[in-house]
Design an enzyme around this catalytic site. Structure first.
Site, PDB file in Angstrom:
ATOM      1  N   GLY A 101      38.748  18.383   3.798  1.00 15.94           N
ATOM      2  CA  GLY A 101      39.184  17.036   3.024  1.00 15.94           C
ATOM      3  C   GLY A 101      40.722  16.886   2.962  1.00 15.94           C
ATOM      4  CD  GLU A 108      41.749  23.838   6.014  1.00 16.41           C
ATOM      5  OE1 GLU A 108      42.490  23.889   4.864  1.00 16.41           O
ATOM      6  OE2 GLU A 108      40.707  23.279   6.215  1.00 16.41           O
TER       7      GLU A 108
HETATM    8  C1  5RP Z   1      41.809  21.149   3.679  1.00 16.29           C
HETATM    9  C2  5RP Z   1      40.620  21.700   2.980  1.00 16.29           C
HETATM   10  C3  5RP Z   1      40.705  22.203   1.514  1.00 16.29           C
HETATM   11  O1  5RP Z   1      40.542  23.532   1.603  1.00 16.29           O
HETATM   12  C4  5RP Z   1      39.691  21.465   1.015  1.00 16.29           C
HETATM   13  O2  5RP Z   1      39.538  20.049   1.107  1.00 16.29           O
HETATM   14  C5  5RP Z   1      39.665  21.912  -0.810  1.00 16.29           C
HETATM   15  O3  5RP Z   1      40.733  21.313  -1.401  1.00 16.29           O
HETATM   16  P1  5RP Z   1      41.130  21.257  -2.914  1.00 16.29           P
HETATM   17  O4  5RP Z   1      41.166  23.016  -3.061  1.00 16.29           O
HETATM   18  O5  5RP Z   1      42.187  20.584  -2.899  1.00 16.29           O
HETATM   19  O6  5RP Z   1      39.741  20.832  -3.440  1.00 16.29           O
HETATM   20  O7  5RP Z   1      39.626  21.906   3.529  1.00 16.29           O
HETATM   21  O8  5RP Z   1      41.623  20.850   4.849  1.00 16.29           O
END
Ligand code: 5RP
Length: 231
Positions: A101, A108
């Site tokens: 996201g 990651e």
């Molecule tokens: C980024 C990610 C984040 O870990 C994921 O989107 C969750 O984010 P948040 O803790 O702000 O909801 O995968 O690439």
């Protein structure tokens, strides 16, 4: 702080209990991980965590860690991570995830694969009966190939959208200089089969299906912390 932020903070602080002095720590990306970074910085400052080094999963996290004075290292110096703390966008009951996201899925996943233990932190809104129910799958593609990969994911019944910056008529560029397609596959019947089809394409650098990678998921619910562990 509103209730959801409080829950995220609780989950993140619980995850930091996994870290011991001397460890190499993978630092994920996102608004939940932010609270973990804050806690790590606090424990370093008051002397409760010593000689830890972090490997950040994004430029955004690298900047935050620098500002918080968390010592950083690279894969040139350490090829194994003791524990990585990261967030997720969707989590199923087998601890499979959709991530990306925040656009950091490639680094990651590299951290996740290099980690002895991947600990995911989230609030309960991320729990899902089946991946794809709540979130599109982010797919990182090289710029050159993106129109081809948009057509390819349509043959897998996906509906792709090229990720754009808010209020800018320009595609998002990842830390590695690629584009992101957010592909809505609907509820994903077999995430392993889908992952393998996506991995067969030269223009797809990585996808946001994190399968069999998380060892532990810490979810803060209204009624308290719930911990799910890989069986
Ligand atoms: C980024 C990610 C984040 O870990 C994921 O989107 C969750 O984010 P948040 O803790 O702000 O909801 O995968 O690439």
């Amino acid at each position: 702080m509103d209730k959801k932020e409080e829950l995220k903070k609780q989950a993140a602080e619980k995850a930091v209990e996994e870290i011991q002095s001397g460890m190499v720590v993978g630092l994920g990306t996102g608004s939940t991980v932010y609270y973990a970074l804050q806690k790590i910085a606090e424990l370093i400052k008051n002397g409760q965590l010593n000689e830890i080094v972090g490997i950040p999963s994004s430029k955004q996290t690298e900047k935050l860690a620098d500002e918080m004075r968390i010592p950083l290292t690279t894969f040139e110096e350490h090829q194994k991570i003791d524990v990585t703390i990261d967030g997720a966008d969707e989590i199923d009951k087998y601890l499979n995830l959709i991530k990306g996201g925040g656009g950091a899925l490639l680094r990651e996943k590299i951290l996740a694969q290099a980690s002895k233990k991947l600990v995911i932190v989230a609030d309960e809104s991320k729990l899902s009966p089946k991946l794809g129910t709540r979130w599109a799958v982010p797919i990182e593609v090289i710029k050159f190939a993106y129109p081809l990969e948009m057509e390819f994911v349509k043959t897998l019944a996906g509906e792709p959208e090229l990720r754009m910056y808010d209020n800018l008529n320009e595609p998002v560029i990842t830390d590695e200089g690629n584009y992101i397609l957010d592909v809505n596959f609907g509820t994903i019947r077999n995430p392993f089969e889908l992952a393998s089809k996506l991995e067969s394409r030269a223009g797809i650098v990585e996808h946001g299906l994190f399968l069999h990678l998380a060892a532990k998921v810490i979810v803060a619910k209204e009624e308290g912390i719930k911990i799910f562990e890989k069986k």
